[in-house]
Scaffold this motif. Sequence first.
Motif, PDB file in Angstrom:
ATOM      1  N   SER A  54     114.163 -47.417 -83.236  1.00 58.11           N
ATOM      2  CA  SER A  54     114.002 -47.270 -84.555  1.00 58.11           C
ATOM      3  C   SER A  54     112.545 -47.817 -84.755  1.00 58.11           C
ATOM      4  CB  SER A  54     115.398 -47.503 -85.807  1.00 58.11           C
ATOM      5  OG  SER A  54     116.349 -46.450 -85.114  1.00 58.11           O
ATOM      6  N   TYR A 109     113.453 -37.558 -95.766  1.00 58.43           N
ATOM      7  CA  TYR A 109     115.102 -37.905 -95.162  1.00 58.43           C
ATOM      8  C   TYR A 109     115.283 -35.808 -94.285  1.00 58.43           C
ATOM      9  CZ  TYR A 109     116.765 -41.494 -97.135  1.00 58.43           C
ATOM     10  OH  TYR A 109     117.643 -43.039 -96.891  1.00 58.43           O
ATOM     11  N   ILE A 112     113.931 -35.708 -90.583  1.00 57.22           N
ATOM     12  CA  ILE A 112     114.357 -36.582 -90.100  1.00 57.22           C
ATOM     13  C   ILE A 112     115.068 -35.835 -87.978  1.00 57.22           C
ATOM     14  CG2 ILE A 112     116.851 -36.679 -90.392  1.00 57.22           C
ATOM     15  CD1 ILE A 112     115.664 -39.046 -89.109  1.00 57.22           C
ATOM     16  N   ASP A 113     115.541 -35.125 -88.170  1.00 58.85           N
ATOM     17  CA  ASP A 113     115.882 -34.268 -86.930  1.00 58.85           C
ATOM     18  C   ASP A 113     114.934 -33.798 -86.072  1.00 58.85           C
ATOM     19  OD1 ASP A 113     118.524 -34.955 -86.824  1.00 58.85           O
ATOM     20  OD2 ASP A 113     118.969 -33.065 -88.296  1.00 58.85           O
ATOM     21  N   LEU A 116     113.278 -36.935 -84.744  1.00 61.58           N
ATOM     22  CA  LEU A 116     113.627 -37.794 -83.329  1.00 61.58           C
ATOM     23  C   LEU A 116     113.788 -37.039 -82.278  1.00 61.58           C
ATOM     24  CD1 LEU A 116     116.631 -38.960 -85.283  1.00 61.58           C
ATOM     25  CD2 LEU A 116     115.269 -40.239 -84.575  1.00 61.58           C
ATOM     26  N   ASN A 117     113.460 -35.710 -82.094  1.00 62.37           N
ATOM     27  CA  ASN A 117     112.562 -34.246 -81.573  1.00 62.37           C
ATOM     28  C   ASN A 117     111.527 -35.220 -80.389  1.00 62.37           C
ATOM     29  OD1 ASN A 117     114.733 -33.223 -80.905  1.00 62.37           O
ATOM     30  ND2 ASN A 117     114.338 -31.605 -82.608  1.00 62.37           N
ATOM     31  N   TRP A 126     121.005 -40.353 -80.157  1.00 65.82           N
ATOM     32  CA  TRP A 126     120.779 -39.688 -80.984  1.00 65.82           C
ATOM     33  C   TRP A 126     121.310 -39.573 -82.525  1.00 65.82           C
ATOM     34  CZ3 TRP A 126     116.911 -35.509 -81.450  1.00 65.82           C
ATOM     35  CH2 TRP A 126     116.844 -34.788 -82.392  1.00 65.82           C
ATOM     36  N   GLY A 127     123.075 -39.831 -82.593  1.00 62.95           N
ATOM     37  CA  GLY A 127     123.491 -39.992 -83.896  1.00 62.95           C
ATOM     38  C   GLY A 127     123.347 -41.261 -84.189  1.00 62.95           C
ATOM     39  N   ARG A 130     119.164 -41.351 -85.623  1.00 64.69           N
ATOM     40  CA  ARG A 130     120.029 -41.069 -86.909  1.00 64.69           C
ATOM     41  C   ARG A 130     120.372 -41.966 -88.392  1.00 64.69           C
ATOM     42  NH1 ARG A 130     121.941 -36.517 -89.727  1.00 64.69           N
ATOM     43  NH2 ARG A 130     120.067 -35.173 -91.090  1.00 64.69           N
ATOM     44  N   GLU A 131     121.712 -42.144 -87.748  1.00 62.12           N
ATOM     45  CA  GLU A 131     122.464 -42.894 -88.893  1.00 62.12           C
ATOM     46  C   GLU A 131     122.173 -44.161 -89.269  1.00 62.12           C
ATOM     47  OE1 GLU A 131     126.741 -44.758 -89.664  1.00 62.12           O
ATOM     48  OE2 GLU A 131     126.628 -43.161 -88.456  1.00 62.12           O
ATOM     49  N   LEU A 133     118.561 -44.750 -89.423  1.00 58.26           N
ATOM     50  CA  LEU A 133     117.171 -44.785 -89.682  1.00 58.26           C
ATOM     51  C   LEU A 133     117.766 -43.939 -91.713  1.00 58.26           C
ATOM     52  CD1 LEU A 133     115.651 -42.876 -87.003  1.00 58.26           C
ATOM     53  CD2 LEU A 133     114.559 -45.269 -88.246  1.00 58.26           C
ATOM     54  N   LEU A 134     118.343 -43.280 -91.330  1.00 61.54           N
ATOM     55  CA  LEU A 134     119.166 -42.918 -92.912  1.00 61.54           C
ATOM     56  C   LEU A 134     119.218 -44.069 -93.550  1.00 61.54           C
ATOM     57  CD1 LEU A 134     120.738 -39.710 -92.101  1.00 61.54           C
ATOM     58  CD2 LEU A 134     118.524 -39.794 -92.877  1.00 61.54           C
TER      59      LEU A 134
END
Length: 170
Positions: A54, A109, A112-113, A116-117, A126-127, A130-131, A133-134
Amino acid sequence: MYHDLTKGSISRSLLLFALPMMAGNILQQFYNIADTLIVGRVLGKNALAAVGSSYTLMTFLTSIFLGLSMGSGALFSIYRGKGDERALKSSIACGLILAVTLVLNVVVYIFIDPILNFLRVPEEVWGGMREYLLIIFAGLLATSLYNFFSCLLRALGNSTVPLVFLAVSA
């Protein structure tokens, strides 16, 4: 403490102005080291990989705000040096940095996906990434405001208050 860099010994003034900024950089490094140690030891290697992965994205976004803030700081310094208080107040009131922060926050926001891709984040990370970064991006506005006001204060000759604020918040 405000330092008028136009009077007195140049080297002494610059040193007194720069020391709090150097201390702030060291404090931020200690914070990052502590964060890495805690995440790595308590949450494990995947969580550490998520936090580490991140870093580049966070640095990229934070650098945008820092660049805008530093550019504004140059303008503040010019107006302060000219003694043009009206122009200084007017330039401080501009909300460009706040608007950019809000737009980037919404974009991050929403996308975000895909981000990450694009970064080719491995599935096992990934999970967590993602969490993380949010959560981090929830504080993006505060980070942007800190950078803006730190640059404003430094432009006006005060490098101590940003250090104190950073130390208290860290």
